[in-house]
Design a protein around this motif. Sequence first.
Motif, PDB file in Angstrom:
ATOM      1  N   GLY A  61       0.782  -1.228   0.000  1.00 25.60           N
ATOM      2  CA  GLY A  61       0.000   0.000   0.000  1.00 25.60           C
ATOM      3  C   GLY A  61       0.813   1.277   0.000  1.00 25.60           C
ATOM      4  N   THR A  62       2.144   1.189  -0.003  1.00 19.03           N
ATOM      5  CA  THR A  62       2.983   2.381  -0.027  1.00 19.03           C
ATOM      6  C   THR A  62       2.768   3.139  -1.332  1.00 19.03           C
ATOM      7  OG1 THR A  62       4.683   1.346   1.340  1.00 19.03           O
ATOM      8  CG2 THR A  62       5.365   3.239   0.012  1.00 19.03           C
ATOM      9  N   PRO A  63       2.544   4.457  -1.257  1.00 18.12           N
ATOM     10  CA  PRO A  63       2.375   5.231  -2.491  1.00 18.12           C
ATOM     11  C   PRO A  63       3.723   5.594  -3.112  1.00 18.12           C
ATOM     12  CG  PRO A  63       2.105   6.666  -0.598  1.00 18.12           C
ATOM     13  CD  PRO A  63       2.310   5.271  -0.050  1.00 18.12           C
ATOM     14  N   TYR A  64       3.762   5.578  -4.448  1.00 16.96           N
ATOM     15  CA  TYR A  64       4.948   5.967  -5.202  1.00 16.96           C
ATOM     16  C   TYR A  64       4.519   6.887  -6.343  1.00 16.96           C
ATOM     17  CZ  TYR A  64       7.185   1.933  -2.947  1.00 16.96           C
ATOM     18  OH  TYR A  64       7.673   1.035  -2.033  1.00 16.96           O
ATOM     19  N   GLY A  65       5.442   7.741  -6.750  1.00 10.59           N
ATOM     20  CA  GLY A  65       5.249   8.557  -7.937  1.00 10.59           C
ATOM     21  C   GLY A  65       6.345   8.278  -8.941  1.00 10.59           C
ATOM     22  N   LEU A  66       6.022   8.425 -10.212  1.00 11.20           N
ATOM     23  CA  LEU A  66       6.980   8.193 -11.292  1.00 11.20           C
ATOM     24  C   LEU A  66       6.852   9.314 -12.306  1.00 11.20           C
ATOM     25  CD1 LEU A  66       7.539   4.877 -13.260  1.00 11.20           C
ATOM     26  CD2 LEU A  66       6.902   6.951 -14.476  1.00 11.20           C
ATOM     27  N   GLN A  67       7.984   9.772 -12.814  1.00 14.44           N
ATOM     28  CA  GLN A  67       8.003  10.783 -13.872  1.00 14.44           C
ATOM     29  C   GLN A  67       8.985  10.361 -14.956  1.00 14.44           C
ATOM     30  OE1 GLN A  67       9.481  14.635 -12.716  1.00 14.44           O
ATOM     31  NE2 GLN A  67       9.581  15.360 -14.826  1.00 14.44           N
ATOM     32  N   TRP A  68       8.605  10.618 -16.197  1.00 16.10           N
ATOM     33  CA  TRP A  68       9.493  10.438 -17.355  1.00 16.10           C
ATOM     34  C   TRP A  68       9.156  11.536 -18.342  1.00 16.10           C
ATOM     35  CZ3 TRP A  68       9.597   9.825 -22.633  1.00 16.10           C
ATOM     36  CH2 TRP A  68      10.724   9.210 -23.208  1.00 16.10           C
ATOM     37  N   THR A  69      10.136  12.352 -18.685  1.00 16.75           N
ATOM     38  CA  THR A  69       9.896  13.475 -19.588  1.00 16.75           C
ATOM     39  C   THR A  69      10.990  13.559 -20.628  1.00 16.75           C
ATOM     40  OG1 THR A  69       8.980  14.682 -17.701  1.00 16.75           O
ATOM     41  CG2 THR A  69       9.332  15.910 -19.723  1.00 16.75           C
ATOM     42  N   LEU A  70      10.598  13.747 -21.867  1.00 16.20           N
ATOM     43  CA  LEU A  70      11.535  14.018 -22.950  1.00 16.20           C
ATOM     44  C   LEU A  70      11.203  15.390 -23.509  1.00 16.20           C
ATOM     45  CD1 LEU A  70      13.857  12.924 -24.700  1.00 16.20           C
ATOM     46  CD2 LEU A  70      12.115  12.038 -26.275  1.00 16.20           C
ATOM     47  N   PHE A  71      12.183  16.307 -23.434  1.00 14.51           N
ATOM     48  CA  PHE A  71      12.035  17.662 -23.943  1.00 14.51           C
ATOM     49  C   PHE A  71      12.822  17.811 -25.240  1.00 14.51           C
ATOM     50  CE2 PHE A  71      11.991  17.958 -19.297  1.00 14.51           C
ATOM     51  CZ  PHE A  71      10.881  18.744 -19.036  1.00 14.51           C
ATOM     52  N   ARG A  72      12.223  18.480 -26.216  1.00  9.62           N
ATOM     53  CA  ARG A  72      12.940  18.869 -27.437  1.00  9.62           C
ATOM     54  C   ARG A  72      12.980  20.389 -27.501  1.00  9.62           C
ATOM     55  NH1 ARG A  72      11.847  21.143 -31.947  1.00  9.62           N
ATOM     56  NH2 ARG A  72       9.603  21.108 -31.507  1.00  9.62           N
ATOM     57  N   SER A  73      14.144  20.931 -27.786  1.00 15.16           N
ATOM     58  CA  SER A  73      14.310  22.370 -27.936  1.00 15.16           C
ATOM     59  C   SER A  73      15.139  22.616 -29.185  1.00 15.16           C
ATOM     60  CB  SER A  73      15.001  22.958 -26.703  1.00 15.16           C
ATOM     61  OG  SER A  73      15.151  24.353 -26.826  1.00 15.16           O
TER      62      SER A  73
END
Length: 338
Positions: A61-73
């Motif tokens: 029941g432990t909460p987790y967060g995940l992020q994955w981001t690809l930026f193009r400039s």
Amino acid sequence: MLLAAPLTGLAQGFAGLGSRAEGFALPSPDRVLQFPADHGAHPAFRIEWWYLTANMTGPDGTPYGLQWTLFRSALAPEDGQGWGAPQLWMGHAAVTTPTAHHVTERLARGGIGQAGVTAAPFAAWIDDWSLTGPDFDHLRLTASGPDFAYDVNLQARGPLVLHGQNGYSVKSAQGQASHYYSQPAFALSGTLRLAEGEVKVTGSAWLDREWSSQPLAQDQTGWDWFSLSFDSGDKLMGFVLRGADDYTSATWIGADGTVTSFKDGAFEARPLTWHNVAGRSVPVGWQVRLPIRGVDVTLRAVNPDAWMATSVPYWEGPVTLTGSHDGVGYLEMTGYGE
């Protein structure tokens, strides 16, 4: 660092996103988004991202967060091959637990195969990080850092959502805008690898797609962005762009699949509690309201220390929701100074 150059310079809006963009394409309210083509890159525009966040739980029941981001400039409004290609790429990956925030960054040049995006079959990558699948509804996501890794599968459980006017999302009273759509209804399952061992996780993920050339007005210094998933099955995206006069926008995504966009003024977000992190004071508790839909919720960060110590620093992490609606979500805050 060449990649960071277009993303820095805070004199005109957060990360220079309020600076002028001569020669680059501009979003148009008349443009009809086309899929799968628009899942891919738009090199004529200056700024673009593929942005995924997820709320997950482990077996205990432990909460987790995940992020994955690809930026193009882009340094210039064109594509190209080899080292002369003007496309620059940056990747962010993070895992948040109630007691730790793991984050890492990758930088790459376009034109040499180190990073890029293809629309069909879908593939987005930077070095050995990837978001890939036979189509945009069935994806596998992988990334790793010095102290974490993840490998998760994503299955879409609803249609794409176009924000604003059919994907034309206005960002200021002066008319700055982006093309913006989301897949807010991925079911997620997979594995986190942390120092304490492997954790099997399940949950939901939200993927944002946005591209523009000048998405902020010159006086706008940052934003507070909320993606909220209620236990009722309804969802809400809302943002506040901070400037001389704050500018807001929101999208209500009903459990029945209906989508309603709300213009400036309908969405409200008020900081409740502040936290010192990385030498900055950042609001990590919020009251969020969308009165026309009866929404009045209190947001609390799962981990107030979810600071992204990357080339352009910001706060990004999972939140819990209580009040008129219970649920979970993600909060991103940019432009908070020392």
